[in-house]
Each structure stands twice: as structure tokens, then as C-alpha cells.
Motif scaffolding. Structure first.
Motif, PDB file in Angstrom:
ATOM      1  N   MET A  45      -4.002 -42.160   3.231  1.00 48.97           N
ATOM      2  CA  MET A  45      -4.893 -42.435   2.093  1.00 48.97           C
ATOM      3  C   MET A  45      -5.929 -41.331   1.972  1.00 48.97           C
ATOM      4  O   MET A  45      -6.285 -40.682   2.952  1.00 48.97           O
ATOM      5  CB  MET A  45      -5.553 -43.804   2.272  1.00 48.97           C
ATOM      6  N   GLU A  46      -6.434 -41.164   0.792  1.00 50.29           N
ATOM      7  CA  GLU A  46      -7.288 -40.017   0.465  1.00 50.29           C
ATOM      8  C   GLU A  46      -8.764 -40.312   0.729  1.00 50.29           C
ATOM      9  O   GLU A  46      -9.265 -41.408   0.481  1.00 50.29           O
ATOM     10  CB  GLU A  46      -7.102 -39.663  -1.006  1.00 50.29           C
ATOM     11  N   ILE A  47      -9.473 -39.300   1.263  1.00 49.44           N
ATOM     12  CA  ILE A  47     -10.927 -39.337   1.382  1.00 49.44           C
ATOM     13  C   ILE A  47     -11.503 -38.773   0.090  1.00 49.44           C
ATOM     14  O   ILE A  47     -11.141 -37.670  -0.334  1.00 49.44           O
ATOM     15  CB  ILE A  47     -11.433 -38.505   2.578  1.00 49.44           C
ATOM     16  N   ILE A  48     -12.382 -39.519  -0.569  1.00 44.50           N
ATOM     17  CA  ILE A  48     -12.967 -39.060  -1.827  1.00 44.50           C
ATOM     18  C   ILE A  48     -14.480 -38.974  -1.699  1.00 44.50           C
ATOM     19  O   ILE A  48     -15.085 -39.568  -0.799  1.00 44.50           O
ATOM     20  CB  ILE A  48     -12.594 -39.996  -2.999  1.00 44.50           C
ATOM     21  N   SER A  49     -15.106 -38.246  -2.595  1.00 42.08           N
ATOM     22  CA  SER A  49     -16.562 -38.119  -2.640  1.00 42.08           C
ATOM     23  C   SER A  49     -17.111 -38.943  -3.797  1.00 42.08           C
ATOM     24  O   SER A  49     -16.582 -38.899  -4.910  1.00 42.08           O
ATOM     25  CB  SER A  49     -16.970 -36.655  -2.822  1.00 42.08           C
ATOM     26  N   VAL A  50     -18.169 -39.687  -3.519  1.00 47.38           N
ATOM     27  CA  VAL A  50     -18.880 -40.402  -4.571  1.00 47.38           C
ATOM     28  C   VAL A  50     -19.944 -39.453  -5.107  1.00 47.38           C
ATOM     29  O   VAL A  50     -20.747 -38.903  -4.345  1.00 47.38           O
ATOM     30  CB  VAL A  50     -19.521 -41.693  -4.038  1.00 47.38           C
ATOM     31  N   THR A  51     -19.959 -39.257  -6.408  1.00 48.70           N
ATOM     32  CA  THR A  51     -20.861 -38.302  -7.040  1.00 48.70           C
ATOM     33  C   THR A  51     -21.574 -38.968  -8.217  1.00 48.70           C
ATOM     34  O   THR A  51     -21.291 -40.116  -8.568  1.00 48.70           O
ATOM     35  CB  THR A  51     -20.084 -37.084  -7.550  1.00 48.70           C
ATOM     36  N   ALA A  52     -22.460 -38.213  -8.835  1.00 50.76           N
ATOM     37  CA  ALA A  52     -23.156 -38.721 -10.019  1.00 50.76           C
ATOM     38  C   ALA A  52     -22.172 -39.057 -11.135  1.00 50.76           C
ATOM     39  O   ALA A  52     -22.439 -39.928 -11.972  1.00 50.76           O
ATOM     40  CB  ALA A  52     -24.180 -37.686 -10.504  1.00 50.76           C
ATOM     41  N   GLU A  53     -21.041 -38.377 -11.142  1.00 51.49           N
ATOM     42  CA  GLU A  53     -20.060 -38.579 -12.207  1.00 51.49           C
ATOM     43  C   GLU A  53     -19.237 -39.855 -12.026  1.00 51.49           C
ATOM     44  O   GLU A  53     -18.817 -40.475 -13.001  1.00 51.49           O
ATOM     45  CB  GLU A  53     -19.105 -37.375 -12.292  1.00 51.49           C
ATOM     46  N   ASN A  54     -18.982 -40.266 -10.787  1.00 53.96           N
ATOM     47  CA  ASN A  54     -18.088 -41.412 -10.583  1.00 53.96           C
ATOM     48  C   ASN A  54     -18.742 -42.602  -9.886  1.00 53.96           C
ATOM     49  O   ASN A  54     -18.068 -43.598  -9.600  1.00 53.96           O
ATOM     50  CB  ASN A  54     -16.848 -40.980  -9.795  1.00 53.96           C
ATOM     51  N   ILE A  55     -20.036 -42.530  -9.598  1.00 53.38           N
ATOM     52  CA  ILE A  55     -20.675 -43.576  -8.790  1.00 53.38           C
ATOM     53  C   ILE A  55     -20.573 -44.966  -9.411  1.00 53.38           C
ATOM     54  O   ILE A  55     -20.435 -45.965  -8.700  1.00 53.38           O
ATOM     55  CB  ILE A  55     -22.158 -43.215  -8.509  1.00 53.38           C
ATOM     56  N   GLU A  56     -20.610 -45.056 -10.733  1.00 53.13           N
ATOM     57  CA  GLU A  56     -20.553 -46.372 -11.360  1.00 53.13           C
ATOM     58  C   GLU A  56     -19.173 -47.020 -11.215  1.00 53.13           C
ATOM     59  O   GLU A  56     -19.048 -48.243 -11.299  1.00 53.13           O
ATOM     60  CB  GLU A  56     -20.928 -46.267 -12.839  1.00 53.13           C
ATOM     61  N   ASP A  57     -18.164 -46.215 -10.971  1.00 57.98           N
ATOM     62  CA  ASP A  57     -16.799 -46.737 -10.878  1.00 57.98           C
ATOM     63  C   ASP A  57     -16.329 -46.957  -9.447  1.00 57.98           C
ATOM     64  O   ASP A  57     -15.314 -47.626  -9.227  1.00 57.98           O
ATOM     65  CB  ASP A  57     -15.816 -45.777 -11.564  1.00 57.98           C
ATOM     66  N   GLU A  58     -17.050 -46.394  -8.482  1.00 52.36           N
ATOM     67  CA  GLU A  58     -16.591 -46.464  -7.095  1.00 52.36           C
ATOM     68  C   GLU A  58     -17.189 -47.661  -6.347  1.00 52.36           C
ATOM     69  O   GLU A  58     -18.322 -48.070  -6.603  1.00 52.36           O
ATOM     70  CB  GLU A  58     -16.937 -45.167  -6.355  1.00 52.36           C
ATOM     71  N   HIS A  59     -16.423 -48.174  -5.405  1.00 49.04           N
ATOM     72  CA  HIS A  59     -16.859 -49.294  -4.572  1.00 49.04           C
ATOM     73  C   HIS A  59     -17.723 -48.773  -3.422  1.00 49.04           C
ATOM     74  O   HIS A  59     -17.328 -47.837  -2.723  1.00 49.04           O
ATOM     75  CB  HIS A  59     -15.637 -50.018  -4.008  1.00 49.04           C
ATOM     76  N   ILE A  60     -18.906 -49.356  -3.238  1.00 51.58           N
ATOM     77  CA  ILE A  60     -19.813 -48.990  -2.152  1.00 51.58           C
ATOM     78  C   ILE A  60     -19.875 -50.163  -1.177  1.00 51.58           C
ATOM     79  O   ILE A  60     -20.154 -51.298  -1.563  1.00 51.58           O
ATOM     80  CB  ILE A  60     -21.229 -48.676  -2.673  1.00 51.58           C
ATOM     81  N   CYS A  61     -19.610 -49.882   0.092  1.00 56.67           N
ATOM     82  CA  CYS A  61     -19.543 -50.938   1.105  1.00 56.67           C
ATOM     83  C   CYS A  61     -20.804 -50.982   1.948  1.00 56.67           C
ATOM     84  O   CYS A  61     -21.646 -50.094   1.918  1.00 56.67           O
ATOM     85  CB  CYS A  61     -18.351 -50.708   2.021  1.00 56.67           C
ATOM     86  N   CYS A  62     -20.888 -52.050   2.752  1.00 56.52           N
ATOM     87  CA  CYS A  62     -21.993 -52.220   3.692  1.00 56.52           C
ATOM     88  C   CYS A  62     -21.468 -52.971   4.903  1.00 56.52           C
ATOM     89  O   CYS A  62     -20.421 -53.624   4.831  1.00 56.52           O
ATOM     90  CB  CYS A  62     -23.132 -52.994   3.035  1.00 56.52           C
ATOM     91  N   ALA A  63     -22.200 -52.895   6.008  1.00 54.31           N
ATOM     92  CA  ALA A  63     -21.824 -53.661   7.195  1.00 54.31           C
ATOM     93  C   ALA A  63     -21.845 -55.155   6.906  1.00 54.31           C
ATOM     94  O   ALA A  63     -21.108 -55.930   7.507  1.00 54.31           O
ATOM     95  CB  ALA A  63     -22.773 -53.333   8.344  1.00 54.31           C
TER      96      ALA A  63
END
Length: 249
Positions: free
Chosen positions: A1-19
Motif C-alpha cells: 500500500m502507498e504512503i501519501i502526504s497530507v497537504t493543504a490541497e488534499n487535507i479536507e479529503d484525507e482521513h486523519i487518525c488518532c490513538a
């Protein structure tokens, strides 16, 4: 699976996790995303596995890190997490390697990270980091460690700010410092304040909302730092059950 970067351009679409895992956490994640968006101009980087899971690393030049350290010239890891079904598959190595490569590309002296003498909640695993070559630069009570990996052995060692070496504040009762750097810190900080008010327990809530406040914070961990009668209590984001136990004491 791919490692991706969260940026200003895609942050609204990406899933952000937490412990912390919660089904109803989107408002908390929104606060975290807003915090991240404000840090991208400071060269904040957030790399994650392209899945809805806890597989990510977040780092930033240490001068801009919301951590009370003296580490000019270093790259600082804010958060580093690989859990569940993704453990043991090389993703931690891949994420850390990406951070190190980025730091070298930017001409940094090395990489720093907040950890502990023994594994503590919401801190990176010291056993893994030391296995990868990190060593102790400085310590702070009760068992915080500032770990670092210098790219040149002649590089100056980073250090904690003096006020966090032996953390103490003048407040009586409970005092909680938090930031939006952790998605759920604000939610549970306000739950703690409400529960304290209901029980008549003296409670002071302090939101750290700027780099300057973070660098001047009274404890090594700024995402969530609870004090009781002036003494540092914990950096663990306490659930309502654990808060009830604390108030019971």
C-alpha cells in the motif's frame, strides 16, 4: 500500500487518525485539520498509509514545533503511530525513513522526538526508536525523554526548556493545558472542566493556541498536560471513566 502526504490541497479529503478511536469524532478531527492547515506554512509534514487506520508520522522543523525544546536545526516528530493490523509489516520503518530522508534533504542536523523512559500513553515507543538509533538528549520529570538522532556526531544535543525539567505551576486544584494538535484533546479537556464544575472541584483550563505559548508551556507534552495542586499529573487524555476516578481521589 502507498504512503501519501497530507497537504493543504488534499487535507479536507484525507482521513486523519488518532490513538483514540471514536465513531463520533468528526468535529474533533476538524479542529486537528484546522491546526494542521495553519502549520503547513511552517513546513509541517504529515505522511500516512493510504488507509483509514492509525499508520502515520507527523513532523516539523523543531523551531516551529509546539514542544518546549531547544533544538534549532533539527526536525521534530510530533506524532508517530502504527497500530493494529498494520504492525509488523514494515510501515513504521518506511514512515521513519521518509522523515529522516526529508530532514536530510532540508539540511537538518538530525531528528528529535518526545518519548519516555518507559512506554507512556500518547508518546512514541522508546524501545522502537532506540532500536532505530535514537538516543537520549535530555530528560524531564516524571519520565519524559527527548530522544534524538544526529546526522553528525558533532551536532549539538537538543534540550528541554528549563521550565519543564521539573514541571510545577502555582495553581491549586486541577489545571489542564491542551492544544488542538491532538484531535480529541479539546473535547476531553472541556469534559473535564464540566465534570469538575459539577463536583465543585477547583479547575483551570488553559488552551495553548500559539507557538509562543507552546514553547513556554509548563510541561514537556503540550497536547494535554494535567496538573493537580501544582504537580504534574499526566499527559494521558483521560476518558470520562478515568476522570471520575481522578475526581474520586
Amino acid at each position: 500500500m502507498e504512503i501519501i502526504s497530507v497537504t493543504a490541497e488534499n487535507i479536507e479529503d484525507e482521513h486523519i487518525c488518532c490513538a483514540i478511536t471514536e465513531k463520533k469524532g468528526e468535529t474533533c478531527v476538524a479542529a486537528k485539520k484546522a491546526w494542521m492547515a495553519d502549520r503547513f506554512s511552517d513546513r509541517l509534514a504529515f505522511r500516512k498509509l493510504d488507509v483509514r487506520g492509525k499508520v502515520f508520522i507527523e513532523y516539523i522543523p523543531a523551531e516551529k514545533a509546539w514542544c518546549p525544546i531547544e533544538a534549532d536545526g533539527y526536525m521534530h516528530i510530533d506524532c508517530f503511530w502504527v497500530s493494529g493490523q498494520y504492525k509488523g509489516k514494515g510501515y513504521a520503518n518506511e514512515l521513519l525513513a521518509a522523515c529522516i530522508a526529508d530532514a536530510k534533504k532540508q539540511g537538518k542536523l538530525g531528528v528529535t522526538v518526545l518519548s519516555s523512559a518507559k512506554k507512556m500513553p500518547f508518546l512514541s515507543d522508546p524501545k522502537f526508536l532506540k532500536h532505530k538509533g535514537f538516543k537520549v538528549a535530555d530528560t524531564a520529570d516524571p519520565q519524559f525523554e527527548l530522544l534524538y538522532m544526529p546526522f553528525d556526531e558533532s551536532a549539538p544535543a537538543p534540550a528541554f526548556k528549563s521550565q519543564v525539567k521539573h514541571p510545577r505551576i502555582p495553581d491549586a486544584g486541577l489545571a489542564l493545558f491542551y492544544t488542538d494538535q491532538c484531535p480529541f484533546a479539546g473535547k476531553y479537556a472541556h469534559i473535564a472542566a464540566r465534570m469538575a464544575e459539577e463536583r465543585g472541584v477547583p479547575f483551570a483550563l488553559h488552551k495553548i493556541d500559539s507557538l509562543e505559548k507552546a514553547k513556554a508551556a509548563p510541561a514537556a507534552c503540550t497536547a494535554y498536560a494535567l496538573f493537580r495542586d501544582g504537580e504534574f499529573e499526566t499527559n494521558e487524555i483521560l476518558s470520562e471513566k478515568k476522570l471520575s476516578e481522578l475526581f474520586g481521589r
